[in-house]
Motif scaffolding. Structure first.
Motif, PDB file in Angstrom:
ATOM      1  N   THR A 135      20.728  -8.687  42.087  1.00 17.18           N
ATOM      2  CA  THR A 135      19.843  -8.730  40.929  1.00 17.18           C
ATOM      3  C   THR A 135      19.696 -10.173  40.438  1.00 17.18           C
ATOM      4  OG1 THR A 135      20.524  -6.502  40.311  1.00 17.18           O
ATOM      5  CG2 THR A 135      19.503  -7.838  38.585  1.00 17.18           C
ATOM      6  N   VAL A 153      18.357  -0.940  38.954  1.00 13.92           N
ATOM      7  CA  VAL A 153      19.503  -1.828  39.069  1.00 13.92           C
ATOM      8  C   VAL A 153      20.781  -1.051  38.807  1.00 13.92           C
ATOM      9  CG1 VAL A 153      20.641  -3.855  38.042  1.00 13.92           C
ATOM     10  CG2 VAL A 153      18.157  -3.823  38.321  1.00 13.92           C
ATOM     11  N   PRO A 155      24.422  -2.089  37.693  1.00 12.94           N
ATOM     12  CA  PRO A 155      25.254  -3.218  37.272  1.00 12.94           C
ATOM     13  C   PRO A 155      26.608  -3.196  37.988  1.00 12.94           C
ATOM     14  CG  PRO A 155      24.444  -1.959  35.372  1.00 12.94           C
ATOM     15  CD  PRO A 155      24.133  -1.171  36.602  1.00 12.94           C
ATOM     16  N   ASN A 156      27.167  -4.379  38.198  1.00 11.40           N
ATOM     17  CA  ASN A 156      28.516  -4.509  38.766  1.00 11.40           C
ATOM     18  C   ASN A 156      28.687  -3.748  40.074  1.00 11.40           C
ATOM     19  OD1 ASN A 156      29.246  -6.024  36.468  1.00 11.40           O
ATOM     20  ND2 ASN A 156      29.636  -4.128  35.347  1.00 11.40           N
ATOM     21  N   TYR A 157      27.657  -3.728  40.886  1.00 11.17           N
ATOM     22  CA  TYR A 157      27.655  -2.951  42.130  1.00 11.17           C
ATOM     23  C   TYR A 157      28.488  -3.598  43.230  1.00 11.17           C
ATOM     24  CZ  TYR A 157      25.655  -0.250  46.024  1.00 11.17           C
ATOM     25  OH  TYR A 157      25.472   0.564  47.112  1.00 11.17           O
ATOM     26  N   CYS A 166      28.370  -8.663  40.543  1.00 10.70           N
ATOM     27  CA  CYS A 166      26.921  -8.838  40.441  1.00 10.70           C
ATOM     28  C   CYS A 166      26.247  -7.472  40.475  1.00 10.70           C
ATOM     29  CB  CYS A 166      26.374  -9.724  41.559  1.00 10.70           C
ATOM     30  SG  CYS A 166      26.536  -9.049  43.219  1.00 10.70           S
ATOM     31  N   GLY A 167      25.102  -7.417  39.841  1.00 11.54           N
ATOM     32  CA  GLY A 167      24.281  -6.216  39.915  1.00 11.54           C
ATOM     33  C   GLY A 167      23.501  -6.202  41.218  1.00 11.54           C
ATOM     34  N   THR A 169      19.833  -4.651  42.895  1.00 13.80           N
ATOM     35  CA  THR A 169      18.533  -4.049  42.666  1.00 13.80           C
ATOM     36  C   THR A 169      18.095  -3.346  43.945  1.00 13.80           C
ATOM     37  OG1 THR A 169      17.962  -5.800  41.107  1.00 13.80           O
ATOM     38  CG2 THR A 169      16.139  -4.490  41.986  1.00 13.80           C
TER      39      THR A 169
END
Length: 176
Positions: A135, A153, A155-157, A166-167, A169
């Motif tokens: 993202t 998205v 988040p925190n994937y 990091c996120g 998308t």
């Protein structure tokens, strides 16, 4: 694309010869901060092992591997079209590991790799493509310019190579 760069599909009979060059691109991208499933420090053995698995997938016709090469034969970028999908998704493919060496960026290589991936997916009978990316990264803009639709998205994937969260998308593209 300029005459100095070509994008082409690697055949099963040649893919193993490209493992070292592809490892160079992967290492360069990870060392440059790309969140593409690998952490710093990335070892050459890790990169070679990854590309060996990819090469085996090409040989088994599970994935299509495209490379962007300079006129002198140096690999500058790559992308994969993962065509081996569950039986209820024969029309779908995943786009994976779209990588361009840092020294070759801002020359339209990524755009041409993505266009070639679309063409390869169509030729393989695929009509729906999906991918995910960091993202807020440059790739998000690339994909949107190439006609991809943002899904959302998470988040925190994942982790960046330096360990920060990091996120991610998610995108899809419907091929005509």
């Amino acid at each position: 694309m300029n005459n100095e760069i070509t994008v082409r599909r690697l055949g099963a009979n040649e893919v193993t010869r490209y493992i070292e060059a592809l490892a160079d691109v992967l290492i360069d991208c990870v060392e440059g901060g790309a969140s593409v499933s690998f952490m710093l420090p990335i070892s050459r053995a890790t990169a070679v092992e990854f590309w060996t698995r990819v090469a085996n997938g090409v040989v088994r016709n599970e994935r299509i591997l495209l490379v962007a090469e300079s006129a002198d034969g140096h690999v500058l970028g790559t992308v994969q079209v993962v065509i081996d999908q569950p039986e209820n998704q024969p029309h779908r493919a995943d786009i994976a590991k779209m990588l361009v060496a840092r020294r070759a960026r801002r020359r339209g290589i990524a755009q041409h790799l993505m266009s070639a991936a679309d063409d390869a997916a169509r030729a393989a009978g695929k009509s729906v493509l999906v991918l995910d990316t960091v993202t807020g990264g440059d790739a998000e803009r690339l994909y949107q310019r190439a006609g991809w639709q943002r899904v959302g998205v998470v988040p925190n994937y994942a982790l960046m190579p330096d360990g920060t969260l990091c996120g991610t998308t998610f995108f899809h593209k419907q091929l005509a």
